[in-house]
Design a protein around this motif. Structure first.
Motif, mmCIF file in Angstrom:
data_model
loop_
_atom_site.group_PDB
_atom_site.id
_atom_site.type_symbol
_atom_site.label_atom_id
_atom_site.label_comp_id
_atom_site.label_asym_id
_atom_site.label_seq_id
_atom_site.Cartn_x
_atom_site.Cartn_y
_atom_site.Cartn_z
ATOM 1 N N ILE A 208 0.834 -1.208 0.000
ATOM 2 C CA ILE A 208 0.000 0.000 0.000
ATOM 3 C C ILE A 208 0.867 1.255 0.000
ATOM 4 N N VAL A 209 1.903 1.279 0.836
ATOM 5 C CA VAL A 209 2.790 2.447 0.905
ATOM 6 C C VAL A 209 3.582 2.586 -0.396
ATOM 7 N N THR A 210 4.034 1.469 -0.958
ATOM 8 C CA THR A 210 4.794 1.517 -2.209
ATOM 9 C C THR A 210 3.953 2.088 -3.341
ATOM 10 N N GLU A 211 2.699 1.671 -3.427
ATOM 11 C CA GLU A 211 1.821 2.174 -4.487
ATOM 12 C C GLU A 211 1.541 3.654 -4.312
ATOM 13 N N ARG A 212 1.308 4.095 -3.081
ATOM 14 C CA ARG A 212 1.049 5.519 -2.859
ATOM 15 C C ARG A 212 2.294 6.346 -3.167
ATOM 16 N N ALA A 213 3.456 5.849 -2.766
ATOM 17 C CA ALA A 213 4.696 6.572 -3.047
ATOM 18 C C ALA A 213 4.881 6.748 -4.553
ATOM 19 N N ALA A 214 4.616 5.700 -5.313
ATOM 20 C CA ALA A 214 4.762 5.783 -6.768
ATOM 21 C C ALA A 214 3.825 6.839 -7.349
ATOM 22 N N GLU A 215 2.600 6.918 -6.814
ATOM 23 C CA GLU A 215 1.663 7.939 -7.278
ATOM 24 C C GLU A 215 2.192 9.345 -7.017
ATOM 25 N N ALA A 216 2.989 9.490 -5.950
ATOM 26 C CA ALA A 216 3.557 10.792 -5.603
ATOM 27 C C ALA A 216 4.920 11.030 -6.254
ATOM 28 N N GLY A 217 5.345 10.107 -7.117
ATOM 29 C CA GLY A 217 6.626 10.257 -7.791
ATOM 30 C C GLY A 217 7.820 9.810 -6.980
ATOM 31 N N MET A 218 7.575 9.068 -5.904
ATOM 32 C CA MET A 218 8.644 8.612 -5.028
ATOM 33 C C MET A 218 8.872 7.112 -5.203
ATOM 34 N N ILE A 225 7.123 -1.844 10.441
ATOM 35 C CA ILE A 225 5.903 -1.646 11.204
ATOM 36 C C ILE A 225 6.081 -2.275 12.582
ATOM 37 N N GLU A 226 5.199 -1.858 13.491
ATOM 38 C CA GLU A 226 5.017 -2.516 14.775
ATOM 39 C C GLU A 226 3.542 -2.875 14.874
ATOM 40 N N CYS A 227 3.238 -3.886 15.661
ATOM 41 C CA CYS A 227 1.867 -4.379 15.731
ATOM 42 C C CYS A 227 1.457 -4.654 17.170
ATOM 43 N N LEU A 228 0.168 -4.547 17.409
ATOM 44 C CA LEU A 228 -0.385 -4.997 18.685
ATOM 45 C C LEU A 228 -1.247 -6.225 18.429
ATOM 46 N N TYR A 229 -1.434 -7.002 19.492
ATOM 47 C CA TYR A 229 -2.267 -8.194 19.429
ATOM 48 C C TYR A 229 -3.384 -8.024 20.441
ATOM 49 N N PHE A 230 -4.626 -8.151 19.959
ATOM 50 C CA PHE A 230 -5.776 -7.980 20.850
ATOM 51 C C PHE A 230 -6.914 -8.878 20.382
ATOM 52 N N GLU A 231 -7.385 -9.742 21.276
ATOM 53 C CA GLU A 231 -8.521 -10.625 21.003
ATOM 54 C C GLU A 231 -8.330 -11.411 19.704
ATOM 55 N N GLY A 232 -7.118 -11.933 19.513
ATOM 56 C CA GLY A 232 -6.837 -12.771 18.363
ATOM 57 C C GLY A 232 -6.554 -12.026 17.077
ATOM 58 N N GLU A 233 -6.524 -10.691 17.124
ATOM 59 C CA GLU A 233 -6.335 -9.887 15.913
ATOM 60 C C GLU A 233 -5.041 -9.096 15.997
ATOM 61 N N ILE A 234 -4.332 -9.052 14.882
ATOM 62 C CA ILE A 234 -3.140 -8.215 14.769
ATOM 63 C C ILE A 234 -3.535 -6.881 14.172
ATOM 64 N N ARG A 235 -3.125 -5.796 14.825
ATOM 65 C CA ARG A 235 -3.403 -4.454 14.338
ATOM 66 C C ARG A 235 -2.089 -3.687 14.194
ATOM 67 N N VAL A 236 -1.978 -2.893 13.160
ATOM 68 C CA VAL A 236 -0.783 -2.089 12.951
ATOM 69 C C VAL A 236 -0.782 -0.957 13.972
ATOM 70 N N ALA A 237 0.369 -0.760 14.628
ATOM 71 C CA ALA A 237 0.478 0.219 15.708
ATOM 72 C C ALA A 237 1.585 1.226 15.391
ATOM 73 N N ASP A 238 1.974 1.982 16.403
ATOM 74 C CA ASP A 238 2.988 3.033 16.305
ATOM 75 C C ASP A 238 2.604 3.986 15.172
ATOM 76 N N VAL A 239 3.481 4.201 14.190
ATOM 77 C CA VAL A 239 3.171 5.073 13.063
ATOM 78 C C VAL A 239 3.770 4.439 11.813
ATOM 79 N N VAL A 240 3.187 4.736 10.667
ATOM 80 C CA VAL A 240 3.488 3.986 9.435
ATOM 81 C C VAL A 240 3.828 4.931 8.291
ATOM 82 N N GLY A 241 4.866 4.576 7.519
ATOM 83 C CA GLY A 241 5.107 5.213 6.234
ATOM 84 C C GLY A 241 5.515 6.668 6.293
ATOM 85 N N THR A 242 6.333 7.033 7.280
ATOM 86 C CA THR A 242 6.823 8.404 7.360
ATOM 87 C C THR A 242 8.267 8.472 6.876
ATOM 88 N N LEU A 243 8.800 9.686 6.821
ATOM 89 C CA LEU A 243 10.180 9.865 6.390
ATOM 90 C C LEU A 243 11.176 9.466 7.481
#
Length: 341
Positions: A208-218, A225-243
């Motif tokens: 997803i980040v690679t496709e968006r970067a390409a759209e922006a010419g990058m 990434i970092e992830c949390l685990y809650f009730e059997g589900e993995i969720r993306v945590a911290d912050v994603v796709g910054t410089l």
């Protein structure tokens, strides 16, 4: 909580419930795991918040669960989508999970104690790294051969190499000197969270980040990434796709914290060498924290270098989110200035 983010807790998490809180992104920066450096980079925090929020909203739209709840504009009490913020935000509202203490004796860490306390609501103590390109100097070159990745080279060439398929690796998150792990080691450290699902989540985020970067010419070279685990589900945590979290380039020039990292290598090699020496000494002495062993301190950046760094973050965020959130030069001009450093 980190060297570049402040952390606010509104509702504490528990064994059975997520909590609520917020990240407030500062203008501090960190390189080579040093922690807070002597200078600030104006508007860096807002650029990270904007890019992170934009990516979380992309992930949620694609069905990837995250801990993101919106951005909090200045003088506002409620979180809103990024599009509803009139100005670049500095604060991001998030769900909170449990982060138990990780006991250790020297460099021997007790992950069983971490998971005994965490139960099934916890931050997975791993960083999941994805790579689309292997630049010169990448640690991957020292740990693997080109053939391990389906590349037809006898040895790594003296230029960056694009990978046909992304490489996903795991490293420790809370050890004083983080280290890369085998799949088996990472599986044990992850606890009840599935290592296969963590791998799959990282690959989806990368796409997803690679496709968006390409759209922006990058070009999106690598990230984590970092992830949390809650009730059997993995969720993306911290912050994603910054410089800071990811390496992007534009027209062949780095457009990320890597610019400042490489500048320090050129202009403060004594400090960079001292950092490496301190890390090695800490390993030899079985000491967790290497920083007190470092015999050289980093120096402040010149004002013109800080301005170039500020423009990289601001122009990069504008291009990536497709919105003029910052008063910044066009990305081509910011990149040209970075080349001249």
């Amino acid at each position: 909580m980190t060297s570049v983010k402040e952390f606010r807790v509104e509702v504490e998490p528990s064994a059975g419930e997520l909590g609520r809180g917020a990240f407030r992104f500062t203008d501090d920066y960190s390189v080579f795991d040093w922690g807070k450096m002597p200078d600030e980079i104006p508007e860096k925090g807002k650029s990270l918040c904007a890019m992170g929020a934009f990516n979380f909203e992309l992930l949620e739209a694609e069905g990837v669960p995250t801990h993101y709840r919106g951005v909090v504009p200045e003088d506002a009490d409620e979180a809103v989508p990024l599009a509803d913020a009139d100005d670049a935000p500095r604060e991001m509202a998030i769900d909170l999970t449990q982060v138990p203490d990780l006991p250790h004796d020297g460099r021997d860490y007790d992950y069983d104690a971490y998971h005994d306390e965490a139960g099934e609501n916890y931050l997975v103590p791993l960083e999941i790294v994805f790579r689309n390109r292997v630049p010169v100097g990448s640690s991957l070159r020292g740990r693997t051969d080109p053939a391990d990745h389906g590349l037809e080279f006898d040895s790594w060439p003296d230029e960056a190499v694009d990978l046909d398929e992304p490489v996903v690796e795991f490293s420790t998150k809370y050890e004083e000197s983080d280290r890369y792990l085998s799949r088996e080691e990472a599986d044990a450290i992850a606890g009840v969270a599935s290592i296969e699902e963590l791998d799959a989540t990282a690959r989806e985020v990368n796409q997803i980040v690679t496709e968006r970067a390409a759209e922006a010419g990058m070009t999106h070279e690598d990230g984590k990434i970092e992830c949390l685990y809650f009730e059997g589900e993995i969720r993306v945590a911290d912050v994603v796709g910054t410089l800071d979290e990811n390496r992007f380039s534009y027209d062949g020039q780095q457009l990320s914290k890597e610019v400042i990292r490489q500048y320090h290598k050129r202009t403060q090699p004594e400090w960079v060498d001292a950092v490496d020496a301190a890390k090695e000494r800490a390993k030899d002495e079985d000491v967790a924290d290497w920083r007190p062993l470092c015999e050289v301190q980093p120096e402040s950046l010149d004002d013109d270098v800080i301005q170039v760094a500020r423009d990289i973050y601001a122009a990069g965020a504008n291009a990536y989110v497709g919105r003029e959130l910052f008063d910044a030069p066009p990305i081509d001009d910011a990149v040209a200035a970075a080349r001249d450093l």
